[in-house]
Design a protein around this motif. Structure first.
Motif, short mmCIF file in Angstrom:
data_model
loop_
_atom_site.label_atom_id
_atom_site.label_comp_id
_atom_site.label_asym_id
_atom_site.label_seq_id
_atom_site.Cartn_x
_atom_site.Cartn_y
_atom_site.Cartn_z
N ASP A 123 38.33 -34.30 3.91
CA ASP A 123 38.99 -35.26 2.60
C ASP A 123 39.17 -36.52 3.23
O ASP A 123 38.68 -37.49 2.34
CB ASP A 123 40.25 -34.88 2.21
N SER A 124 39.67 -36.75 4.43
CA SER A 124 39.75 -38.24 4.86
C SER A 124 38.38 -38.99 5.26
O SER A 124 38.14 -39.89 4.66
CB SER A 124 40.19 -38.07 6.20
N ALA B 201 35.52 -38.03 3.47
CA ALA B 201 35.04 -38.01 2.04
C ALA B 201 35.73 -39.45 1.42
O ALA B 201 35.11 -40.15 0.56
CB ALA B 201 35.43 -36.88 1.00
N LEU B 202 36.89 -39.54 1.61
CA LEU B 202 37.69 -40.56 1.02
C LEU B 202 36.90 -42.24 1.49
O LEU B 202 36.54 -43.09 0.83
CB LEU B 202 39.08 -40.85 1.28
N LEU C 269 34.17 -42.42 2.73
CA LEU C 269 32.57 -42.47 2.62
C LEU C 269 32.39 -42.73 1.17
O LEU C 269 31.31 -42.52 0.66
CB LEU C 269 31.78 -41.18 3.13
N ARG C 270 33.44 -42.49 0.27
CA ARG C 270 33.13 -42.47 -1.13
C ARG C 270 32.10 -43.61 -1.63
O ARG C 270 32.27 -44.61 -1.16
CB ARG C 270 34.45 -42.65 -2.03
N LYS C 271 31.16 -43.26 -2.31
CA LYS C 271 29.95 -43.97 -2.91
C LYS C 271 29.20 -44.85 -1.89
O LYS C 271 28.66 -45.86 -2.07
CB LYS C 271 30.69 -45.16 -3.79
N ARG C 272 29.13 -44.32 -0.73
CA ARG C 272 28.31 -44.63 0.29
C ARG C 272 27.24 -43.91 0.54
O ARG C 272 27.15 -42.50 0.29
CB ARG C 272 29.17 -44.97 1.47
N ALA D 10 32.30 -47.44 5.71
CA ALA D 10 33.23 -46.44 5.72
C ALA D 10 34.33 -46.68 6.95
O ALA D 10 35.45 -46.28 7.06
CB ALA D 10 32.64 -45.14 5.76
N ARG E 182 36.93 -49.05 6.21
CA ARG E 182 37.90 -48.57 5.24
C ARG E 182 38.76 -47.69 5.94
O ARG E 182 40.00 -47.85 5.74
CB ARG E 182 37.21 -47.82 4.01
#
Length: 150
Positions: A68-69, A71-72, A74-77, A123, A126
């Protein structure tokens, strides 16, 4: 293996495949009662070290929290799912090879940052901006400048 559709206790393995990296086995099964098919995945049962939080609490390692960490961040990457899975596997290999009973959550965070640095610079920034809890804009700017230089 019980059938997930009718709970019949007898199922038959129709096909078995080992993952390319050998980390799990995929089996296609068929229920002898309702004849429906389903897939199971077998992974070795290993004991990961306990995670020691900043406040001293100890929790069990949770692969889903790691996923989850990532994915958050890397969201929209444009990073493919197999690359994310490989990063998770690499972090887990490091945890297991350390052979310690406990690992600080900060060490896991550093491992994740290393993986993100290789996968995607945005990412990485982020994740670092949340993980490192910057106090002012200059600390954030220094991180971005360091990434630009590389």
């Amino acid at each position: 293996m019980k059938c997930p559709f009718c709970n019949h206790p007898d199922t038959q393995v129709m096909e078995t495949r080992v993952a390319e990296d050998g980390s799990f086995t995929r089996r296609r099964r068929q229920c002898s009662a309702c004849t429906k098919r389903f897939t199971t995945y077998e992974r070795p049962d290993v004991n990961f070290p306990m995670v020691v939080k900043k406040d001293g609490r100890r929790t069990e390692y949770n692969r889903n929290k790691l996923r989850d960490s990532l994915a958050l961040a890397l969201r929209k990457r444009p990073v493919p799912a197999p690359a994310i899975d490989a990063a998770i596997e690499h972090v887990e290999e490091q945890l297991l090879s350390a052979a310690s009973r406990e690992v600080p959550s900060s060490r896991i965070g550093e491992m994740v940052m290393q993986e993100l640095h290789q996968l995607d610079k945005v990412a990485y920034i982020r994740f670092a901006s949340v993980y490192r809890s910057f106090e002012d804009v200059n600390e954030f700017k220094d991180l971005v400048d360091a990434v630009r230089v590389q």
